[in-house]
Design a protein around this motif. Structure first.
Motif, PDB file in Angstrom:
ATOM      1  N   ALA A 174       0.842  -1.202   0.000  1.00 18.02           N
ATOM      2  CA  ALA A 174       0.000   0.000   0.000  1.00 18.02           C
ATOM      3  C   ALA A 174       0.878   1.254   0.000  1.00 18.02           C
ATOM      4  O   ALA A 174       0.601   2.216  -0.723  1.00 18.02           O
ATOM      5  CB  ALA A 174      -0.926  -0.018   1.218  1.00 18.02           C
ATOM      6  N   THR A 175       1.948   1.231   0.772  1.00 15.07           N
ATOM      7  CA  THR A 175       2.835   2.404   0.858  1.00 15.07           C
ATOM      8  C   THR A 175       3.457   2.721  -0.504  1.00 15.07           C
ATOM      9  O   THR A 175       3.399   3.866  -0.977  1.00 15.07           O
ATOM     10  CB  THR A 175       3.959   2.145   1.893  1.00 15.07           C
ATOM     11  N   ILE A 176       4.019   1.708  -1.156  1.00 13.76           N
ATOM     12  CA  ILE A 176       4.687   1.995  -2.436  1.00 13.76           C
ATOM     13  C   ILE A 176       3.677   2.304  -3.541  1.00 13.76           C
ATOM     14  O   ILE A 176       3.967   3.078  -4.450  1.00 13.76           O
ATOM     15  CB  ILE A 176       5.667   0.858  -2.857  1.00 13.76           C
ATOM     16  N   ALA A 177       2.477   1.731  -3.437  1.00  9.17           N
ATOM     17  CA  ALA A 177       1.449   2.020  -4.451  1.00  9.17           C
ATOM     18  C   ALA A 177       1.003   3.481  -4.348  1.00  9.17           C
ATOM     19  O   ALA A 177       0.837   4.172  -5.351  1.00  9.17           O
ATOM     20  CB  ALA A 177       0.267   1.069  -4.291  1.00  9.17           C
ATOM     21  N   ARG A 204      -7.639  -3.170   0.348  1.00  9.37           N
ATOM     22  CA  ARG A 204      -8.641  -2.163  -0.040  1.00  9.37           C
ATOM     23  C   ARG A 204      -8.721  -1.059   1.018  1.00  9.37           C
ATOM     24  O   ARG A 204      -8.707   0.124   0.700  1.00  9.37           O
ATOM     25  CB  ARG A 204     -10.009  -2.857  -0.211  1.00  9.37           C
ATOM     26  N   ASP A 205      -8.732  -1.455   2.288  1.00  8.41           N
ATOM     27  CA  ASP A 205      -8.791  -0.470   3.371  1.00  8.41           C
ATOM     28  C   ASP A 205      -7.529   0.392   3.396  1.00  8.41           C
ATOM     29  O   ASP A 205      -7.583   1.597   3.583  1.00  8.41           O
ATOM     30  CB  ASP A 205      -8.960  -1.164   4.724  1.00  8.41           C
ATOM     31  N   ALA A 206      -6.369  -0.271   3.190  1.00  6.04           N
ATOM     32  CA  ALA A 206      -5.099   0.466   3.258  1.00  6.04           C
ATOM     33  C   ALA A 206      -4.972   1.470   2.113  1.00  6.04           C
ATOM     34  O   ALA A 206      -4.245   2.458   2.232  1.00  6.04           O
ATOM     35  CB  ALA A 206      -3.931  -0.519   3.232  1.00  6.04           C
ATOM     36  N   LEU A 207      -5.675   1.214   1.003  1.00  3.59           N
ATOM     37  CA  LEU A 207      -5.550   2.107  -0.158  1.00  3.59           C
ATOM     38  C   LEU A 207      -6.804   2.955  -0.376  1.00  3.59           C
ATOM     39  O   LEU A 207      -6.933   3.621  -1.409  1.00  3.59           O
ATOM     40  CB  LEU A 207      -5.220   1.289  -1.415  1.00  3.59           C
ATOM     41  N   ALA A 208      -7.692   2.963   0.612  1.00  2.00           N
ATOM     42  CA  ALA A 208      -8.936   3.728   0.486  1.00  2.00           C
ATOM     43  C   ALA A 208      -8.616   5.201   0.195  1.00  2.00           C
ATOM     44  O   ALA A 208      -7.754   5.793   0.844  1.00  2.00           O
ATOM     45  CB  ALA A 208      -9.758   3.606   1.767  1.00  2.00           C
ATOM     46  N   GLY A 209      -9.290   5.752  -0.813  1.00  2.00           N
ATOM     47  CA  GLY A 209      -9.124   7.173  -1.140  1.00  2.00           C
ATOM     48  C   GLY A 209      -7.875   7.501  -1.940  1.00  2.00           C
ATOM     49  O   GLY A 209      -7.636   8.655  -2.273  1.00  2.00           O
ATOM     50  N   VAL A 226      -2.685   0.015 -10.373  1.00  2.00           N
ATOM     51  CA  VAL A 226      -3.287  -1.111  -9.654  1.00  2.00           C
ATOM     52  C   VAL A 226      -2.274  -1.763  -8.716  1.00  2.00           C
ATOM     53  O   VAL A 226      -1.083  -1.848  -9.037  1.00  2.00           O
ATOM     54  CB  VAL A 226      -3.899  -2.149 -10.654  1.00  2.00           C
ATOM     55  N   ALA A 227      -2.767  -2.189  -7.550  1.00  2.00           N
ATOM     56  CA  ALA A 227      -1.946  -2.935  -6.589  1.00  2.00           C
ATOM     57  C   ALA A 227      -2.599  -4.301  -6.406  1.00  2.00           C
ATOM     58  O   ALA A 227      -3.816  -4.385  -6.203  1.00  2.00           O
ATOM     59  CB  ALA A 227      -1.878  -2.203  -5.252  1.00  2.00           C
ATOM     60  N   VAL A 228      -1.810  -5.352  -6.521  1.00  2.00           N
ATOM     61  CA  VAL A 228      -2.361  -6.705  -6.407  1.00  2.00           C
ATOM     62  C   VAL A 228      -1.652  -7.456  -5.288  1.00  2.00           C
ATOM     63  O   VAL A 228      -0.418  -7.532  -5.265  1.00  2.00           O
ATOM     64  CB  VAL A 228      -2.187  -7.510  -7.720  1.00  2.00           C
ATOM     65  N   ILE A 229      -2.436  -8.030  -4.398  1.00  2.00           N
ATOM     66  CA  ILE A 229      -1.883  -8.863  -3.336  1.00  2.00           C
ATOM     67  C   ILE A 229      -2.174 -10.328  -3.692  1.00  2.00           C
ATOM     68  O   ILE A 229      -3.288 -10.676  -4.084  1.00  2.00           O
ATOM     69  CB  ILE A 229      -2.459  -8.441  -1.943  1.00  2.00           C
ATOM     70  N   GLY A 230      -1.147 -11.164  -3.636  1.00  2.00           N
ATOM     71  CA  GLY A 230      -1.295 -12.559  -4.081  1.00  2.00           C
ATOM     72  C   GLY A 230      -2.282 -13.358  -3.253  1.00  2.00           C
ATOM     73  O   GLY A 230      -3.065 -14.149  -3.779  1.00  2.00           O
ATOM     74  N   GLN A 231      -2.259 -13.142  -1.937  1.00  2.00           N
ATOM     75  CA  GLN A 231      -3.153 -13.893  -1.040  1.00  2.00           C
ATOM     76  C   GLN A 231      -4.568 -13.311  -1.123  1.00  2.00           C
ATOM     77  O   GLN A 231      -4.807 -12.186  -0.663  1.00  2.00           O
ATOM     78  CB  GLN A 231      -2.644 -13.779   0.403  1.00  2.00           C
ATOM     79  N   ALA A 232      -5.494 -14.097  -1.651  1.00  2.00           N
ATOM     80  CA  ALA A 232      -6.862 -13.609  -1.883  1.00  2.00           C
ATOM     81  C   ALA A 232      -7.527 -13.110  -0.596  1.00  2.00           C
ATOM     82  O   ALA A 232      -8.269 -12.132  -0.604  1.00  2.00           O
ATOM     83  CB  ALA A 232      -7.700 -14.705  -2.531  1.00  2.00           C
ATOM     84  N   ARG A 233      -7.212 -13.773   0.532  1.00  2.00           N
ATOM     85  CA  ARG A 233      -7.850 -13.414   1.806  1.00  2.00           C
ATOM     86  C   ARG A 233      -7.467 -12.004   2.278  1.00  2.00           C
ATOM     87  O   ARG A 233      -8.082 -11.451   3.177  1.00  2.00           O
ATOM     88  CB  ARG A 233      -7.488 -14.439   2.886  1.00  2.00           C
ATOM     89  N   LEU A 234      -6.435 -11.409   1.658  1.00  2.00           N
ATOM     90  CA  LEU A 234      -5.978 -10.084   2.103  1.00  2.00           C
ATOM     91  C   LEU A 234      -6.589  -8.948   1.282  1.00  2.00           C
ATOM     92  O   LEU A 234      -6.195  -7.790   1.417  1.00  2.00           O
ATOM     93  CB  LEU A 234      -4.441 -10.022   2.051  1.00  2.00           C
ATOM     94  N   TYR A 235      -7.584  -9.276   0.456  1.00  2.00           N
ATOM     95  CA  TYR A 235      -8.200  -8.253  -0.390  1.00  2.00           C
ATOM     96  C   TYR A 235      -8.731  -7.078   0.448  1.00  2.00           C
ATOM     97  O   TYR A 235      -8.440  -5.917   0.174  1.00  2.00           O
ATOM     98  CB  TYR A 235      -9.343  -8.854  -1.231  1.00  2.00           C
ATOM     99  N   GLY A 236      -9.509  -7.406   1.487  1.00  2.00           N
ATOM    100  CA  GLY A 236     -10.132  -6.365   2.327  1.00  2.00           C
ATOM    101  C   GLY A 236      -9.086  -5.466   2.984  1.00  2.00           C
ATOM    102  O   GLY A 236      -9.236  -4.237   3.020  1.00  2.00           O
ATOM    103  N   ALA A 237      -8.027  -6.087   3.469  1.00  2.00           N
ATOM    104  CA  ALA A 237      -6.972  -5.319   4.146  1.00  2.00           C
ATOM    105  C   ALA A 237      -6.303  -4.345   3.181  1.00  2.00           C
ATOM    106  O   ALA A 237      -6.047  -3.188   3.518  1.00  2.00           O
ATOM    107  CB  ALA A 237      -5.945  -6.279   4.743  1.00  2.00           C
TER     108      ALA A 237
END
Ligand code: NAD
Ligand code: MG
Length: 385
Positions: free
Chosen positions: A43-46, A66-71, A53-64
């Motif tokens: 999230a920081t480097i994005a 999304r929250d970290a990049l809100a706005g 776009v920022a993609v996290i490999g672990q699907a379960r971390l989608y919400g985290a």
């Protein structure tokens, strides 16, 4: 402006790439940045780079994520298919710096999209080199080697015909245990194994350097990138890691590429190719270094070298099996579940008992990879029982 994507952006090679990209914000537009599980760093480097776009490999971390990049305006995605979709966006230049065979599908997608692919992820080429080279030819993608040795060879070849090459000389530091006997390698801990004398790298490749499987994988990597024949690729131990590799031509003229052991040098070469850009790296001070040493590799103390050569000679799915078992064994070693010398032993054990037909597709490669991991798991269960 060049559009760039970095796969494995939070790792050692990924961050070195970002460092170069950030130094010239007017020259690059960041398309995709990816990581496996480090949401905060991604999230920081994005945010900092204004990535599309920022993609996290672990699907379960989608919400985290999304929250970290809100706005932030950065699009968010998660999971393996999202990594592939991000690679298919077709940036002008893509850094493939995911570690392990996990990088294979995204790297293939980037090759199929037809841009320039800077390849650090050697495991994908070891597992599926033939299919990757075919994909690059079919799409017209440019595949540039970032692994320091292969980048050196590419520079020494300078467009020459492979027919004029007598030998490719792949240099190896020999790793932290270059001078140790087998008996002295028995109790090596993960902390000792990841402390490389010359390079600062991710944990997996550091262990590979210590077992010298890294040089074995690089031997197979070189055979795909520079198909001169296996008998023309030699490994030479050079503890200072100043000469990154050499090409000897048939007139017996030998060219070498030298530089400080800093991955930003080969990355910058691939980023700017066919031009050159300035880097913040240390100039080479040969007077201070004083001497360069060379010795023959020892396949008795470092059996991984022999196993990799045998796998390259066998061809087909064998290199993919070698790589998969090594990945599992290195992870188990880093976890404290097996000993240092067990790594190559487990690789040999599985290679003796399991083989798979020549893969015709990436799915075939991934099936052999999965089966090899299962076989390795069984060997390790017996070992630790
Ligand atoms: P690293 O462990 O520091 O970083 C790996 C990156 O890949 C991280 O961003 C991580 O989040 C991501 N990743 C890991 N597993 C993943 C998965 N399952 N799915 C998606 N992403 C995943 O590794 P590194 O040292 O930067 O090495 C990366 C690649 O470059 C390796 O193939 C290595 O052999 C090669 N390489 C590294 C160096 C070096 O100096 N570090 C030199 C030459 C080649
Ligand atoms: Mg290397």
């Amino acid at each position: 402006m060049k559009s760039v994507s970095i796969f494995g952006a939070t790792g050692s090679v990924g961050l070195s790439t970002l460092d170069l990209v950030r130094r010239d914000p007017d020259a690059y537009r960041v398309v995709a940045l990816t990581a496996n599980s480090d949401v905060d760093s991604l999230a920081t480097i994005a945010r900092e780079t204004g990535a599309q776009v920022a993609v996290i490999g672990q699907a379960r971390l989608y919400g985290a994520l999304r929250d970290a990049l809100a706005g932030s305006g950065v699009e968010v995605a998660a999971g393996e298919d999202a990594l592939v979709a991000a690679a298919a966006l077709g940036a002008d230049w893509t850094m493939a710096a995911i570690v392990g065979c996990a990088g294979l599908r995204p790297t293939m997608a980037a090759l199929r999209a037809g841009g320039t692919v800077a390849l650090a992820n050697k495991e994908s080429l070891v597992s599926a080199g033939g299919l990757m080279m075919d994909a690059a030819r079919a799409s017209g993608a440019t595949l540039l080697p970032v692994d320091s040795e292969h980048n050196a060879i590419f520079q020494c070849l300078a467009g020459s015909s492979l027919d004029d090459v007598a030998r490719i000389i792949l240099t190896a530091s020999g790793g932290p245990f270059r001078t140790r006997s087998r008996a002295e390698m028995v109790g090596i801990t993960p902390a000792q194994a990841v402390a490389h004398p010359n390079w600062s790298m991710g944990a997996k490749i550091s262990v590979d350097s210590a077992t010298m499987m890294n040089k074995g994988l690089e031997f197979i990597e070189a055979a795909h990138l520079f198909p001169v024949g296996l008998d023309r690729i030699e490994i030479l131990v050079h503890p200072q890691s100043v000469i990154h590799s050499m090409v000897e031509y048939r007139d017996r003229s030998t060219l070498a590429q030298l530089g400080s052991p800093d991955m930003r040098i080969p990355i910058a070469h691939a980023l700017a190719w066919p031009q050159r850009i300035a880097t913040p790296c240390q100039p080479l001070d040969l007077a201070r270094i004083g001497r360069l040493d060379f010795e023959a590799p020892d396949t008795e103390r470092f059996p991984a070298l022999r196993l990799a050569r045998q796998a390259a000679e066998a061809g087909g799915a064998t290199p993919a099996i070698l790589n998969a078992v090594n990945e599992v064994a290195v992870a188990a070693f880093l976890d404290g579940r097996i000993g240092f010398l067990d790594i190559a032993m487990i690789v040999e054990d599985v290679l003796d008992r399991y083989s798979a037909p020549r893969p015709g597709t990436i799915d075939d490669v991934l099936a052999a990879d999965a089966q090899a991991r299962a076989e390795a798991g069984q060997v390790m269960e017996r070992l630790t029982a």
